[in-house]
Motif scaffolding. Sequence first.
Motif, PDB file in Angstrom:
ATOM      1  N   ILE A  55       0.846  -1.185   0.000  1.00  0.00           N
ATOM      2  CA  ILE A  55       0.000   0.000   0.000  1.00  0.00           C
ATOM      3  C   ILE A  55       0.889   1.246   0.000  1.00  0.00           C
ATOM      4  O   ILE A  55       1.796   1.383   0.831  1.00  0.00           O
ATOM      5  N   PHE A  56       0.619   2.146  -0.948  1.00  0.00           N
ATOM      6  CA  PHE A  56       1.425   3.358  -1.103  1.00  0.00           C
ATOM      7  C   PHE A  56       0.671   4.572  -0.556  1.00  0.00           C
ATOM      8  O   PHE A  56      -0.574   4.582  -0.512  1.00  0.00           O
ATOM      9  N   PHE A  57       1.442   5.587  -0.174  1.00  0.00           N
ATOM     10  CA  PHE A  57       0.868   6.792   0.454  1.00  0.00           C
ATOM     11  C   PHE A  57       1.348   8.049  -0.266  1.00  0.00           C
ATOM     12  O   PHE A  57       2.410   8.061  -0.902  1.00  0.00           O
ATOM     13  N   GLU A  58       0.556   9.097  -0.121  1.00  0.00           N
ATOM     14  CA  GLU A  58       0.961  10.402  -0.611  1.00  0.00           C
ATOM     15  C   GLU A  58       2.075  10.964   0.280  1.00  0.00           C
ATOM     16  O   GLU A  58       2.293  10.495   1.405  1.00  0.00           O
TER      17      GLU A  58
ATOM     18  N   LEU B 161      -0.694 -11.906  10.410  1.00  0.00           N
ATOM     19  CA  LEU B 161      -0.229 -10.935   9.430  1.00  0.00           C
ATOM     20  C   LEU B 161       0.828 -10.049  10.082  1.00  0.00           C
ATOM     21  O   LEU B 161       0.800  -9.816  11.304  1.00  0.00           O
ATOM     22  N   THR B 162       1.723  -9.575   9.255  1.00  0.00           N
ATOM     23  CA  THR B 162       2.720  -8.608   9.717  1.00  0.00           C
ATOM     24  C   THR B 162       2.606  -7.362   8.853  1.00  0.00           C
ATOM     25  O   THR B 162       2.605  -7.450   7.617  1.00  0.00           O
ATOM     26  N   VAL B 163       2.487  -6.213   9.500  1.00  0.00           N
ATOM     27  CA  VAL B 163       2.317  -4.930   8.812  1.00  0.00           C
ATOM     28  C   VAL B 163       3.532  -4.064   9.152  1.00  0.00           C
ATOM     29  O   VAL B 163       3.807  -3.806  10.333  1.00  0.00           O
ATOM     30  N   VAL B 164       4.241  -3.633   8.112  1.00  0.00           N
ATOM     31  CA  VAL B 164       5.466  -2.847   8.315  1.00  0.00           C
ATOM     32  C   VAL B 164       5.343  -1.517   7.575  1.00  0.00           C
ATOM     33  O   VAL B 164       5.131  -1.496   6.359  1.00  0.00           O
ATOM     34  N   GLY B 165       5.496  -0.403   8.321  1.00  0.00           N
ATOM     35  CA  GLY B 165       5.396   0.924   7.727  1.00  0.00           C
ATOM     36  C   GLY B 165       6.752   1.464   7.294  1.00  0.00           C
ATOM     37  O   GLY B 165       7.775   1.206   7.939  1.00  0.00           O
ATOM     38  N   HIS B 166       6.762   2.229   6.187  1.00  0.00           N
ATOM     39  CA  HIS B 166       7.997   2.807   5.646  1.00  0.00           C
ATOM     40  C   HIS B 166       7.725   4.239   5.170  1.00  0.00           C
ATOM     41  O   HIS B 166       6.585   4.622   4.897  1.00  0.00           O
ATOM     42  N   THR B 167       8.813   4.996   5.028  1.00  0.00           N
ATOM     43  CA  THR B 167       8.741   6.332   4.425  1.00  0.00           C
ATOM     44  C   THR B 167       9.837   6.448   3.374  1.00  0.00           C
ATOM     45  O   THR B 167      10.707   5.573   3.265  1.00  0.00           O
TER      46      THR B 167
ATOM     47  N   SER C  53      10.213   9.840  -2.857  1.00  0.00           N
ATOM     48  CA  SER C  53      10.011   8.672  -3.719  1.00  0.00           C
ATOM     49  C   SER C  53       8.672   7.997  -3.405  1.00  0.00           C
ATOM     50  O   SER C  53       8.479   7.473  -2.286  1.00  0.00           O
ATOM     51  N   PRO C  54       7.731   7.977  -4.352  1.00  0.00           N
ATOM     52  CA  PRO C  54       6.447   7.304  -4.122  1.00  0.00           C
ATOM     53  C   PRO C  54       6.627   5.808  -3.818  1.00  0.00           C
ATOM     54  O   PRO C  54       5.820   5.229  -3.080  1.00  0.00           O
ATOM     55  N   GLN C  55       7.652   5.182  -4.379  1.00  0.00           N
ATOM     56  CA  GLN C  55       7.852   3.746  -4.177  1.00  0.00           C
ATOM     57  C   GLN C  55       8.265   3.430  -2.739  1.00  0.00           C
ATOM     58  O   GLN C  55       8.039   2.326  -2.249  1.00  0.00           O
ATOM     59  N   ASN C  56       8.853   4.397  -2.070  1.00  0.00           N
ATOM     60  CA  ASN C  56       9.306   4.148  -0.703  1.00  0.00           C
ATOM     61  C   ASN C  56       8.282   4.539   0.357  1.00  0.00           C
ATOM     62  O   ASN C  56       8.409   4.126   1.516  1.00  0.00           O
TER      63      ASN C  56
END
Length: 249
Positions: A147-150, A179-185, A238-241
């Motif tokens: 899932i990508f974010f603005e 489930l494992t949920v990992v957030g990134h920026t 970077s939108p991908q990150n």
Amino acid sequence: MTKLERGGGMRLLNLVSQSVALGVVSLSSAAFAQDGDLESMLALSDAGLVEELDRRYQAGLAMTLDDAVISADDPRYLWALETKVQCGIALGFMESSTRDRTSIGNCDHAFRQMTVVAERPAPAARVIAAPPARRPEACDDDIVGLIFFEFDSAELSADASQSVQSVVSNINECGWNSLTVVGHTDQSGTNQYNQVLSEERAEAVTNALRSRGATLPINTRAEGESNPRVVLPDGTRSPQNRRVEISGR
């Protein structure tokens, strides 16, 4: 010489012998009068009775020679043999002007059974077990939801909501236990700010999974900008990150 005279008394003896050889058990004419037409046959003149008996005899003979009946394991074949024997016996008696009710009744009954086409039971429907549902290959992917974010946001977009729903829909089918949920920026901003933002993104996705019916354990983790999907110079947007990765086990 008439048809009735051919063979003389030998015909009766031969057909009686055939009946014994076939193991045919003759029943009384009274038994057959219930489903046959014995009385109507007996009401015929001698010539008419002989003609009718001979007609049935010939029909039985023809069926015993019919390859289609013989090879089909058709019960009519046995009744054709019986018809030929019993009608022949009755004809033998008629050669001495004797109306034998038993043999005439047997002839009538066997002929009627011979002309009935047996209803064979329909073959049982073959039940083919449905093949077991194939487990989607995506179930074993390292990342089952992405899932990508603005920029500088932890709000889920419409596309993100669809991705979350897809993960929830696959929980039972894939047989995941957690489930494992990992957030990134991305790498724009300070490490401290990005760590908090990645936590908010992970929390937003976890809440979305719960709101859509996910009841299994969910492990939530945040990695800030430390593990980029695409390695770029520090400070690069970077939108991908800007993402949250979901894995299932």
